[in-house]
Design a protein around this motif. Structure first.
Motif, PDB file in Angstrom:
ATOM      1  N   LEU A   1       0.839  -1.193   0.000  1.00 44.82           N
ATOM      2  CA  LEU A   1       0.000   0.000   0.000  1.00 44.82           C
ATOM      3  C   LEU A   1       0.881   1.251   0.000  1.00 44.82           C
ATOM      4  O   LEU A   1       0.628   2.212  -0.725  1.00 44.82           O
ATOM      5  N   GLN A   2       1.945   1.195   0.811  1.00 43.29           N
ATOM      6  CA  GLN A   2       2.840   2.352   0.924  1.00 43.29           C
ATOM      7  C   GLN A   2       3.469   2.685  -0.432  1.00 43.29           C
ATOM      8  O   GLN A   2       3.425   3.824  -0.884  1.00 43.29           O
ATOM      9  N   VAL A   3       4.024   1.657  -1.074  1.00 40.54           N
ATOM     10  CA  VAL A   3       4.649   1.879  -2.374  1.00 40.54           C
ATOM     11  C   VAL A   3       3.610   2.386  -3.366  1.00 40.54           C
ATOM     12  O   VAL A   3       3.832   3.363  -4.087  1.00 40.54           O
ATOM     13  N   GLY A   4       2.443   1.747  -3.359  1.00 39.78           N
ATOM     14  CA  GLY A   4       1.403   2.068  -4.328  1.00 39.78           C
ATOM     15  C   GLY A   4       0.889   3.482  -4.193  1.00 39.78           C
ATOM     16  O   GLY A   4       0.923   4.267  -5.142  1.00 39.78           O
ATOM     17  N   TYR A   5       0.473   3.845  -2.973  1.00 38.62           N
ATOM     18  CA  TYR A   5      -0.161   5.165  -2.839  1.00 38.62           C
ATOM     19  C   TYR A   5       0.820   6.287  -3.059  1.00 38.62           C
ATOM     20  O   TYR A   5       0.502   7.319  -3.640  1.00 38.62           O
ATOM     21  N   LEU A   6       2.082   6.079  -2.623  1.00 33.89           N
ATOM     22  CA  LEU A   6       3.073   7.137  -2.797  1.00 33.89           C
ATOM     23  C   LEU A   6       3.413   7.353  -4.269  1.00 33.89           C
ATOM     24  O   LEU A   6       3.566   8.482  -4.725  1.00 33.89           O
ATOM     25  N   THR A   7       3.510   6.247  -5.015  1.00 37.84           N
ATOM     26  CA  THR A   7       3.863   6.377  -6.421  1.00 37.84           C
ATOM     27  C   THR A   7       2.749   7.061  -7.197  1.00 37.84           C
ATOM     28  O   THR A   7       2.994   7.955  -8.008  1.00 37.84           O
ATOM     29  N   VAL A   8       1.514   6.641  -6.929  1.00 38.00           N
ATOM     30  CA  VAL A   8       0.383   7.254  -7.626  1.00 38.00           C
ATOM     31  C   VAL A   8       0.296   8.744  -7.263  1.00 38.00           C
ATOM     32  O   VAL A   8       0.152   9.614  -8.127  1.00 38.00           O
ATOM     33  N   LEU A   9       0.428   9.030  -5.977  1.00 35.33           N
ATOM     34  CA  LEU A   9       0.362  10.415  -5.513  1.00 35.33           C
ATOM     35  C   LEU A   9       1.442  11.264  -6.186  1.00 35.33           C
ATOM     36  O   LEU A   9       1.187  12.388  -6.634  1.00 35.33           O
ATOM     37  N   ALA A  10       2.645  10.703  -6.269  1.00 35.65           N
ATOM     38  CA  ALA A  10       3.760  11.433  -6.878  1.00 35.65           C
ATOM     39  C   ALA A  10       3.443  11.751  -8.333  1.00 35.65           C
ATOM     40  O   ALA A  10       3.619  12.879  -8.798  1.00 35.65           O
ATOM     41  N   TRP A  11       2.948  10.750  -9.064  1.00 38.20           N
ATOM     42  CA  TRP A  11       2.678  10.930 -10.482  1.00 38.20           C
ATOM     43  C   TRP A  11       1.588  11.990 -10.683  1.00 38.20           C
ATOM     44  O   TRP A  11       1.729  12.907 -11.491  1.00 38.20           O
ATOM     45  N   VAL A  12       0.510  11.859  -9.917  1.00 36.02           N
ATOM     46  CA  VAL A  12      -0.624  12.777 -10.085  1.00 36.02           C
ATOM     47  C   VAL A  12      -0.202  14.220  -9.779  1.00 36.02           C
ATOM     48  O   VAL A  12      -0.427  15.131 -10.565  1.00 36.02           O
ATOM     49  N   LEU A  13       0.460  14.413  -8.631  1.00 35.19           N
ATOM     50  CA  LEU A  13       0.824  15.780  -8.247  1.00 35.19           C
ATOM     51  C   LEU A  13       1.835  16.391  -9.211  1.00 35.19           C
ATOM     52  O   LEU A  13       1.712  17.555  -9.600  1.00 35.19           O
ATOM     53  N   THR A  14       2.836  15.589  -9.589  1.00 37.47           N
ATOM     54  CA  THR A  14       3.847  16.119 -10.504  1.00 37.47           C
ATOM     55  C   THR A  14       3.206  16.485 -11.846  1.00 37.47           C
ATOM     56  O   THR A  14       3.514  17.516 -12.438  1.00 37.47           O
ATOM     57  N   THR A  15       2.303  15.632 -12.316  1.00 36.90           N
ATOM     58  CA  THR A  15       1.614  15.919 -13.577  1.00 36.90           C
ATOM     59  C   THR A  15       0.837  17.227 -13.470  1.00 36.90           C
ATOM     60  O   THR A  15       0.910  18.084 -14.360  1.00 36.90           O
ATOM     61  N   ILE A  16       0.110  17.399 -12.362  1.00 33.72           N
ATOM     62  CA  ILE A  16      -0.665  18.629 -12.197  1.00 33.72           C
ATOM     63  C   ILE A  16       0.261  19.841 -12.222  1.00 33.72           C
ATOM     64  O   ILE A  16       0.037  20.809 -12.950  1.00 33.72           O
ATOM     65  N   VAL A  17       1.342  19.766 -11.453  1.00 37.18           N
ATOM     66  CA  VAL A  17       2.267  20.901 -11.381  1.00 37.18           C
ATOM     67  C   VAL A  17       2.851  21.189 -12.753  1.00 37.18           C
ATOM     68  O   VAL A  17       2.906  22.340 -13.197  1.00 37.18           O
ATOM     69  N   TYR A  18       3.259  20.141 -13.464  1.00 35.70           N
ATOM     70  CA  TYR A  18       3.896  20.369 -14.760  1.00 35.70           C
ATOM     71  C   TYR A  18       2.906  20.939 -15.769  1.00 35.70           C
ATOM     72  O   TYR A  18       3.208  21.898 -16.474  1.00 35.70           O
ATOM     73  N   GLN A  19       1.721  20.337 -15.803  1.00 41.55           N
ATOM     74  CA  GLN A  19       0.745  20.776 -16.789  1.00 41.55           C
ATOM     75  C   GLN A  19       0.294  22.208 -16.517  1.00 41.55           C
ATOM     76  O   GLN A  19       0.243  23.029 -17.429  1.00 41.55           O
ATOM     77  N   VAL A  20      -0.020  22.516 -15.287  1.00 41.76           N
ATOM     78  CA  VAL A  20      -0.435  23.881 -14.948  1.00 41.76           C
ATOM     79  C   VAL A  20       0.738  24.837 -15.148  1.00 41.76           C
ATOM     80  O   VAL A  20       0.607  25.887 -15.778  1.00 41.76           O
ATOM     81  N   GLY A  21       1.901  24.404 -14.632  1.00 39.81           N
ATOM     82  CA  GLY A  21       3.093  25.254 -14.696  1.00 39.81           C
ATOM     83  C   GLY A  21       3.487  25.594 -16.120  1.00 39.81           C
ATOM     84  O   GLY A  21       3.796  26.747 -16.431  1.00 39.81           O
ATOM     85  N   SER A  22       3.466  24.622 -17.018  1.00 37.86           N
ATOM     86  CA  SER A  22       3.946  24.875 -18.369  1.00 37.86           C
ATOM     87  C   SER A  22       2.967  25.763 -19.149  1.00 37.86           C
ATOM     88  O   SER A  22       3.343  26.386 -20.127  1.00 37.86           O
ATOM     89  N   ARG A  23       1.725  25.817 -18.692  1.00 31.72           N
ATOM     90  CA  ARG A  23       0.788  26.734 -19.343  1.00 31.72           C
ATOM     91  C   ARG A  23       0.956  28.161 -18.815  1.00 31.72           C
ATOM     92  O   ARG A  23       0.702  29.132 -19.517  1.00 31.72           O
ATOM     93  N   LEU A  24       1.358  28.282 -17.601  1.00 32.01           N
ATOM     94  CA  LEU A  24       1.532  29.612 -16.996  1.00 32.01           C
ATOM     95  C   LEU A  24       2.833  30.262 -17.438  1.00 32.01           C
ATOM     96  O   LEU A  24       2.884  31.448 -17.715  1.00 32.01           O
ATOM     97  N   VAL A  25       3.900  29.452 -17.482  1.00 33.95           N
ATOM     98  CA  VAL A  25       5.220  30.030 -17.775  1.00 33.95           C
ATOM     99  C   VAL A  25       5.341  30.396 -19.240  1.00 33.95           C
ATOM    100  O   VAL A  25       5.010  29.597 -20.085  1.00 33.95           O
TER     101      VAL A  25
END
Lengths: 84, 725
Positions: B701-725
């Motif tokens: 569970l630890q490996v799973g939730y952390l990996t999914v969380l990492a992917w989702v958050l990083t994707t959000i930051v990158y997608q939002v960020g690259s549109r703003l910058v």
């Protein structure tokens, strides 16, 4: 609860005491054997005096047998004491 | 002549200065391991005293020998099973009554015992006047004054230990439990002796009356045919005691032990004033103040990172320079023809670039561990738990859970081990699940690499006095994000999978102490050495594998020929000036390097998995390094080092990895790398420890939730960020 110090004074939760006050430990509400025993081994047995050193945002710091203990937010509502 | 060999076990309360005495006895000859089957740290060391060789075991710090915590079980089992020749109980002499509680239990256990009255200088300065001779007589145990951090009294302590070693403790006293209890206790003791065990029969009888589950289990193994009779008899006596004394038997026992100690102390100790906590209370009035406590905690944490960064960074830069010099020197051994040498590439591109990239961060890791050791040794760690209790309470944990988390800033693995001190499994599992979000020391190299590449250092003045760098602010932000995520995740776990009431929080606050240089140095070095060892073993192996994957298969002659031709064309152009030519040649070199990498095994693997990471803004190179980080977080840095140097003709002029990254990626991608590294799956060792501590389901569970969380958050930051910058 404990009857060894059965004086007529009523007990109050530790949470209602003030910094600087010295009170007598009477027991813990809804405590299992384990918790009561552990507290007794740390020196917090019925009849023991404790002084309130500090109350933070929730937990308390009390003095028992010359040591300082942190009692968490949940604990201070369950520990019953008798004011001197 | 064959030397005598004896085993000494050191017991004592937490904060009694046990570790300083252990250090004073054994010096640097220490070995840290685990007790079999559990993850409680077992420290052993050795020394010689006279003609006797001494093996010293530092038992876990405990308040008593009741089997409530795993540390107590370990200590007890060690004393019962391993039967050390002598036990030295380290007692904080400025807090005698509480510290002697453990001593009474050791006396009841009947082990050969010596009491070390440690910090005797502090006790004296605080107005305690202890008549050791009298107290020793009253307790029937030799007492030696020691000052652990100054090494005072250590030799005398060992002398005393050798005298009692291996002898039956005939003179030792133990508490008398009074007229209502003693006759029954004696009767039960005789029963134990007859049916079960001649040794330690009184101790077993007391534990039976205390209804101690571990002891019942142990006796059940020794004499399965009589255990029922014994427990029934114990139950009967217990009921009787409770009806006569009005309290549970184990409470009466605890109370009488304190009574026994207090009786002895009244006779042998005079106390001019109660001053043990005078200074500590004054400091605490500020540190644990209800309004100032949290801001002070935040400032201290920030200072830790600021210090780590401002002191550590210049050293890291110097190390980086030396690494470059070394690479150049080794490369130079092959001369002009070295470009094609496989051995040269393995040594320079693989080992020096890969392992070196991890090793250059050693100064930073050392400073971080030094800061954590300071917080631990000074006593502030317990205050942090107090200050943070209310916040922790909101997420369904309590302040004590925060200590493993703070340790997790150094390394997640000891953090997970420190959760052993939490009483309930629910609290432990929740804490373990979110612990990897406390950014560990091994992630520091990633942040430093990225910050150095994309966020050039700028210095601010805060309040016109303090110099604060923007890099320290970024670092602080990353750590803060980790903490915030841990809070949210813990709250979710406590509301769903791990429901239940908050557990009681009781913890002792040790007096503040000035940490000793020796103690800090030992603590820092223990952990730093693990980092270095890891770089020299696991990471070295991984880096060699990665290098091979990046080196083979090689690009065909035909394709290489194309680049040669292009170079020839550029060099032949007569009109262009030298600068232009150099620039174009470099472009061709880079293209060649890319082509070589893409052709290699790692390039192919990377290209296959790259689509998964594309939404996060990662190209295939970062993707492979991210996967490699599962082995150990710092491998990310090593792997980037390898990828960016294989196939390149390394010489003294090859640019540092930072500059290569800066040229290739944007700061936004840099931030995404840091964010992903912070959250994504914990390293192999963490997973292994979680499996052992919590079971493989929770680890999964630890490996799973952390990996999914990492992917989702990083994707959000990158997608939002690259549109703003």
């Amino acid at each position: 609860m404990n009857d060894r110090n059965n004086n007529s004074l009523p007990t109050i939760p530790l949470a209602m005491t003030l910094v600087g006050q010295t009170v007598t430990f009477a027991g813990v509400r809804n405590a299992g054997r384990g918790l009561t025993h552990r507290l007794a081994e740390m020196g917090l047995a019925p009849g023991e005096n404790l002084e309130i050193i500090n109350r933070g945002p929730g937990p308390f710091i009390v003095s028992v047998k010359g040591s300082r203990f942190v009692l968490g937010r949940g604990m201070v509502h369950r520990i019953l004491v008798r004011p001197e | 002549m064959k030397d005598k060999r004896l085993t000494i076990a050191l017991a004592g309360n937490p904060n009694s200065g046990k570790t300083t005495v252990f250090n004073a006895i054994t010096g640097a000859r220490q070995h840290v391991g685990n007790y079999p089957g559990v993850t409680v740290e077992k420290k052993t060391g050795s020394t010689t005293h006279g003609d006797v060789r001494l093996d010293v075991v530092d038992l876990p710090g405990t308040y008593s020998l009741t089997a409530y915590s795993i540390e107590e079980v370990v200590t007890r089992n060690f004393l019962l099973d391993e039967k050390p020749d002598v036990v030295v109980d380290i007692v904080d002499s400025s807090n005698l009554e509480r510290n002697l509680y453990l001593a009474t239990q050791l006396m009841e256990l009947g082990v050969p015992l010596v009491l070390a009255f440690n910090m005797s200088d502090v006790a004296a300065s605080r107005g305690y006047n202890i008549d050791e001779e009298k107290l020793s007589e009253l307790l029937g145990v030799p007492i030696v004054n020691t000052v652990g951090h100054k090494g005072k009294g250590i030799s005398e302590l060992l002398d005393a230990a050798l005298v009692v070693a291996g002898k039956t403790a005939s003179k030792q006293r133990y508490p008398n439990y009074g007229g209502e209890i003693e006759p029954h206790l004696l009767q039960l003791t005789e029963l134990v002796e007859q049916k079960c065990s001649r040794q330690r029969s009184r101790w077993f009888a007391i534990k039976l009356l205390e209804n101690d589950a571990e002891t019942i289990k142990r006796l059940g193994q020794v004499c399965p045919e009589h255990i029922e009779e014994l427990t029934l008899e114990a139950e009967r006596i217990r009921k009787h005691i409770e009806s006569v004394c009005g309290d549970a038997a184990e409470i009466i026992f605890a109370d009488r032990r304190y009574g026994f100690i207090s009786g002895a102390c009244t006779e042998a100790v005079t106390q001019s004033v109660e001053r043990r906590h005078e200074r500590s209370d004054k400091i605490d009035a500020v540190m644990t103040n209800r309004y100032l406590g949290l801001p002070i905690f935040a400032i201290l944490m920030f200072l830790v990172f600021q210090l780590t960064f401002s002191v550590g960074n210049p050293v890291v830069d110097a190390f980086d320079g030396w690494k470059g010099d070394l690479a150049g020197a080794v490369s130079g051994l092959w001369g002009e023809s070295g470009a094609d040498s496989v051995l040269r590439s393995l040594l320079v591109d693989g080992i020096i670039e890969g392992v070196g990239a991890v090793m250059v961060f050693t100064p930073l890791i050392m400073l971080l561990f030094l800061a954590i050791a300071f917080l631990e040794d000074s006593g502030y760690m317990a205050r942090a738990a107090f200050v943070i209790d209310r916040l922790m309470h909101k997420i369904g944990l309590h302040g004590k859970s925060f200590i493993p988390m703070l340790i997790g800033f150094g390394c997640t693995v000891p953090g997970i081990m420190a959760t052993r001190t939490l009483e309930t499994r629910r609290d432990r599992i929740t804490t373990i699940l979110v612990l990897p979000l406390m950014s560990c020391g091994a992630r520091m190299p990633i942040y430093v690499l990225i910050l150095g590449a994309f966020f050039p250092e700028r210095v601010f003045k805060v309040l016109g006095i303090y110099n604060v760098t923007n890099q320290a602010l970024w670092l602080f932000a990353i750590y803060a994000i980790g903490i915030a995520l841990a809070i949210v995740c813990a709250k979710i776990f406590r509301a769903t999978l791990l429901k239940g009431e908050a557990t009681p929080f009781v913890m002792e606050l040790p007096p503040y102490r000035m940490p000793t240089i020796k103690g800090l140095a030992i603590h820092m070095w223990e952990r730093t050495w693990l980092y270095i060892k890891k770089a020299g073993t696991i990471i070295l192996a991984i880096v060699v594998v990665l290098w091979a994957l990046a080196y083979w298969p090689k690009l065909g002659e035909e394709k290489l020929g194309v680049f040669e031709q292009q170079r020839a064309v550029v060099q032949a152009e007569k009109q262009a000036d030298a600068e232009q030519i150099a620039e174009r040649l470099e472009e061709i070199d880079n293209a060649e390097h890319e082509a070589k990498l893409e052709h290699s095994a790692i390039g192919r693997v990377g290209k296959t998995i790259a689509p998964v990471f594309r939404p996060c803004g990662f190209d295939w190179k970062i993707s492979t390094a991210t996967i490699g980080a599962f082995a150990a977080k710092e491998v990310f840095v090593g792997q980037m080092g390898v990828i960016y140097s294989v196939g390149e003709e390394a010489d003294e002029e090859s640019e540092p990895l930072r500059e290569k990254l800066a040229a290739k990626y944007t700061p936004l991608i840099g931030f995404c790398i840091m964010l992903f590294s912070l959250i994504s799956m914990p390293c192999m060792v963490t997973v292994a420890v979680t499996v052992r501590e919590a079971g493989w389901r929770w680890a999964l569970l630890q490996v799973g939730y952390l990996t999914v969380l990492a992917w989702v958050l990083t994707t959000i930051v990158y997608q939002v960020g690259s549109r703003l910058v």
